[in-house]
Motif scaffolding. Structure first.
Motif, PDB file in Angstrom:
ATOM      1  N   ASP A  42       0.858  -1.177   0.000  1.00 37.69           N
ATOM      2  CA  ASP A  42       0.000   0.000   0.000  1.00 37.69           C
ATOM      3  C   ASP A  42       0.896   1.231   0.000  1.00 37.69           C
ATOM      4  OD1 ASP A  42      -2.358  -1.378   2.422  1.00 37.69           O
ATOM      5  OD2 ASP A  42      -1.956  -1.855   0.320  1.00 37.69           O
ATOM      6  N   MET A  43       0.582   2.201  -0.829  1.00 36.35           N
ATOM      7  CA  MET A  43       1.406   3.396  -0.965  1.00 36.35           C
ATOM      8  C   MET A  43       0.591   4.632  -0.610  1.00 36.35           C
ATOM      9  SD  MET A  43       4.320   2.188  -1.888  1.00 36.35           S
ATOM     10  CE  MET A  43       5.169   3.734  -2.280  1.00 36.35           C
ATOM     11  N   HIS A  44       1.243   5.566   0.053  1.00 36.57           N
ATOM     12  CA  HIS A  44       0.546   6.757   0.517  1.00 36.57           C
ATOM     13  C   HIS A  44       1.431   7.986   0.399  1.00 36.57           C
ATOM     14  CE1 HIS A  44      -0.687   3.250   2.979  1.00 36.57           C
ATOM     15  NE2 HIS A  44      -1.902   3.675   2.689  1.00 36.57           N
ATOM     16  N   TRP A  45       0.786   9.132   0.299  1.00 35.88           N
ATOM     17  CA  TRP A  45       1.416  10.427   0.526  1.00 35.88           C
ATOM     18  C   TRP A  45       0.804  11.014   1.798  1.00 35.88           C
ATOM     19  CZ3 TRP A  45       5.614  12.320  -1.752  1.00 35.88           C
ATOM     20  CH2 TRP A  45       5.956  11.883  -3.030  1.00 35.88           C
ATOM     21  N   TYR A  46       1.678  11.403   2.712  1.00 34.31           N
ATOM     22  CA  TYR A  46       1.283  12.126   3.908  1.00 34.31           C
ATOM     23  C   TYR A  46       1.894  13.524   3.851  1.00 34.31           C
ATOM     24  CZ  TYR A  46      -0.341   7.941   6.457  1.00 34.31           C
ATOM     25  OH  TYR A  46      -1.029   6.834   6.874  1.00 34.31           O
ATOM     26  N   ARG A  47       1.376  14.404   4.696  1.00 35.94           N
ATOM     27  CA  ARG A  47       2.005  15.713   4.844  1.00 35.94           C
ATOM     28  C   ARG A  47       1.905  16.166   6.295  1.00 35.94           C
ATOM     29  NH1 ARG A  47      -2.249  19.563   1.449  1.00 35.94           N
ATOM     30  NH2 ARG A  47      -3.976  19.516   2.973  1.00 35.94           N
ATOM     31  N   GLN A  48       2.842  17.013   6.665  1.00 37.44           N
ATOM     32  CA  GLN A  48       2.842  17.560   8.019  1.00 37.44           C
ATOM     33  C   GLN A  48       3.249  19.014   7.974  1.00 37.44           C
ATOM     34  OE1 GLN A  48       5.215  15.430  10.910  1.00 37.44           O
ATOM     35  NE2 GLN A  48       3.978  16.240  12.587  1.00 37.44           N
ATOM     36  N   ALA A  49       2.341  19.861   8.402  1.00 39.40           N
ATOM     37  CA  ALA A  49       2.615  21.286   8.506  1.00 39.40           C
ATOM     38  C   ALA A  49       3.119  21.596   9.911  1.00 39.40           C
ATOM     39  CB  ALA A  49       1.352  22.084   8.201  1.00 39.40           C
ATOM     40  N   PRO A  50       3.846  22.698  10.079  1.00 44.32           N
ATOM     41  CA  PRO A  50       4.364  23.052  11.409  1.00 44.32           C
ATOM     42  C   PRO A  50       3.245  23.144  12.438  1.00 44.32           C
ATOM     43  CG  PRO A  50       5.380  24.416   9.734  1.00 44.32           C
ATOM     44  CD  PRO A  50       4.293  23.648   9.044  1.00 44.32           C
ATOM     45  N   GLY A  51       3.443  22.476  13.572  1.00 43.50           N
ATOM     46  CA  GLY A  51       2.468  22.523  14.646  1.00 43.50           C
ATOM     47  C   GLY A  51       1.239  21.671  14.434  1.00 43.50           C
ATOM     48  N   LYS A  52       1.221  20.898  13.355  1.00 42.91           N
ATOM     49  CA  LYS A  52       0.057  20.054  13.072  1.00 42.91           C
ATOM     50  C   LYS A  52       0.462  18.598  13.004  1.00 42.91           C
ATOM     51  CE  LYS A  52      -2.695  23.502  10.628  1.00 42.91           C
ATOM     52  NZ  LYS A  52      -3.506  23.770   9.398  1.00 42.91           N
ATOM     53  N   GLN A  53      -0.534  17.737  13.150  1.00 45.99           N
ATOM     54  CA  GLN A  53      -0.286  16.304  13.042  1.00 45.99           C
ATOM     55  C   GLN A  53      -0.077  15.911  11.583  1.00 45.99           C
ATOM     56  OE1 GLN A  53      -3.550  14.267  14.982  1.00 45.99           O
ATOM     57  NE2 GLN A  53      -2.406  14.180  16.903  1.00 45.99           N
ATOM     58  N   ARG A  54       0.676  14.855  11.396  1.00 52.83           N
ATOM     59  CA  ARG A  54       0.847  14.316  10.052  1.00 52.83           C
ATOM     60  C   ARG A  54      -0.500  13.790   9.572  1.00 52.83           C
ATOM     61  NH1 ARG A  54       6.127  10.750   8.833  1.00 52.83           N
ATOM     62  NH2 ARG A  54       6.936  12.598   9.893  1.00 52.83           N
TER      63      ARG A  54
ATOM     64  N   VAL B 283      -2.777  12.266   2.831  1.00 50.59           N
ATOM     65  CA  VAL B 283      -3.224  13.090   1.705  1.00 50.59           C
ATOM     66  C   VAL B 283      -3.873  12.232   0.621  1.00 50.59           C
ATOM     67  CG1 VAL B 283      -2.476  14.656  -0.125  1.00 50.59           C
ATOM     68  CG2 VAL B 283      -1.434  14.794   2.159  1.00 50.59           C
ATOM     69  N   ALA B 284      -3.210  11.127   0.279  1.00 53.76           N
ATOM     70  CA  ALA B 284      -3.708  10.288  -0.803  1.00 53.76           C
ATOM     71  C   ALA B 284      -3.139   8.883  -0.657  1.00 53.76           C
ATOM     72  CB  ALA B 284      -3.338  10.871  -2.164  1.00 53.76           C
ATOM     73  N   ALA B 285      -3.870   7.908  -1.190  1.00 53.27           N
ATOM     74  CA  ALA B 285      -3.452   6.518  -1.118  1.00 53.27           C
ATOM     75  C   ALA B 285      -3.683   5.834  -2.457  1.00 53.27           C
ATOM     76  CB  ALA B 285      -4.223   5.786  -0.020  1.00 53.27           C
ATOM     77  N   ILE B 286      -2.845   4.845  -2.735  1.00 56.72           N
ATOM     78  CA  ILE B 286      -2.981   4.084  -3.971  1.00 56.72           C
ATOM     79  C   ILE B 286      -2.573   2.641  -3.689  1.00 56.72           C
ATOM     80  CG2 ILE B 286      -0.666   4.704  -4.776  1.00 56.72           C
ATOM     81  CD1 ILE B 286      -1.898   4.846  -7.638  1.00 56.72           C
ATOM     82  N   ILE B 287      -3.361   1.717  -4.206  1.00 61.09           N
ATOM     83  CA  ILE B 287      -3.078   0.295  -4.014  1.00 61.09           C
ATOM     84  C   ILE B 287      -3.128  -0.377  -5.375  1.00 61.09           C
ATOM     85  CG2 ILE B 287      -3.818  -1.845  -2.909  1.00 61.09           C
ATOM     86  CD1 ILE B 287      -5.141  -0.131  -0.736  1.00 61.09           C
ATOM     87  N   ASN B 288      -2.044  -1.035  -5.738  1.00 58.44           N
ATOM     88  CA  ASN B 288      -1.978  -1.752  -7.005  1.00 58.44           C
ATOM     89  C   ASN B 288      -2.413  -0.862  -8.168  1.00 58.44           C
ATOM     90  OD1 ASN B 288      -1.359  -3.950  -8.575  1.00 58.44           O
ATOM     91  ND2 ASN B 288      -3.253  -5.065  -8.139  1.00 58.44           N
ATOM     92  N   SER B 289      -1.896   0.362  -8.173  1.00 54.43           N
ATOM     93  CA  SER B 289      -2.113   1.357  -9.232  1.00 54.43           C
ATOM     94  C   SER B 289      -3.502   1.978  -9.230  1.00 54.43           C
ATOM     95  CB  SER B 289      -1.836   0.755 -10.624  1.00 54.43           C
ATOM     96  OG  SER B 289      -0.521   0.297 -10.711  1.00 54.43           O
ATOM     97  N   VAL B 290      -4.318   1.677  -8.240  1.00 55.81           N
ATOM     98  CA  VAL B 290      -5.666   2.246  -8.166  1.00 55.81           C
ATOM     99  C   VAL B 290      -5.743   3.232  -6.999  1.00 55.81           C
ATOM    100  CG1 VAL B 290      -8.112   1.765  -7.860  1.00 55.81           C
ATOM    101  CG2 VAL B 290      -6.668   0.147  -9.126  1.00 55.81           C
ATOM    102  N   PRO B 291      -5.993   4.514  -7.270  1.00 54.79           N
ATOM    103  CA  PRO B 291      -6.175   5.459  -6.164  1.00 54.79           C
ATOM    104  C   PRO B 291      -7.359   5.051  -5.296  1.00 54.79           C
ATOM    105  CG  PRO B 291      -5.832   6.636  -8.225  1.00 54.79           C
ATOM    106  CD  PRO B 291      -6.036   5.199  -8.573  1.00 54.79           C
TER     107      PRO B 291
END
Length: 115
Positions: free
Chosen positions: A33-45, A48-56
């Motif tokens: 399973d592949m994901h993009w996460y993000r973390q801004a200053p002072g915020k929790q991670r 953002v988006a996930a993709i499994i076997n080429s399917v978002p």
């Protein structure tokens, strides 16, 4: 051995686009399973988006219609196309892979959105 290396971050103006890349060595996209996460200053991670076997499979409400996650199996790369960037999109973006109980993270790439 899984290694994730992000690239493509930078400083852009609101409304601009960026494409983040994740070089995913040792990853098999059909079973990781592949994901993009993000973390801004002072915020929790946050996821953002996930993709499994080429399917978002998931987009955060805040990015729906603007961001697109994809993978290139031949190059073992994952991408996050980000359009119409907003100041609230500014964060460190992380590539993440999960296989069973094993989690892998990249070092992150900084995205700054400012006029």
């Amino acid at each position: 051995q899984v290694q994730l290396v992000e690239s493509g971050g930078g400083l852009v103006r609101p409304g601009a686009s960026l494409r983040l890349s994740c070089a995913a060595s040792g990853v098999i996209f059909s079973i990781h399973d592949m994901h993009w996460y993000r973390q801004a200053p002072g915020k929790q991670r946050e996821l953002v988006a996930a993709i499994i076997n080429s399917v978002p499979t998931y987009y955060a409400d805040s990015v729906k219609g603007r961001f697109t996650i994809s993978t290139d199996n031949d190059k073992n790369m994952m991408y996050l196309q980000m359009n119409n960037l907003k100041p609230e999109d500014a964060a460190v973006y992380y590539c993440h892979s999960r296989h069973g109980l094993r989690n892998y993270w990249g070092q992150g790439t900084q995205v700054t959105v400012s006029s």
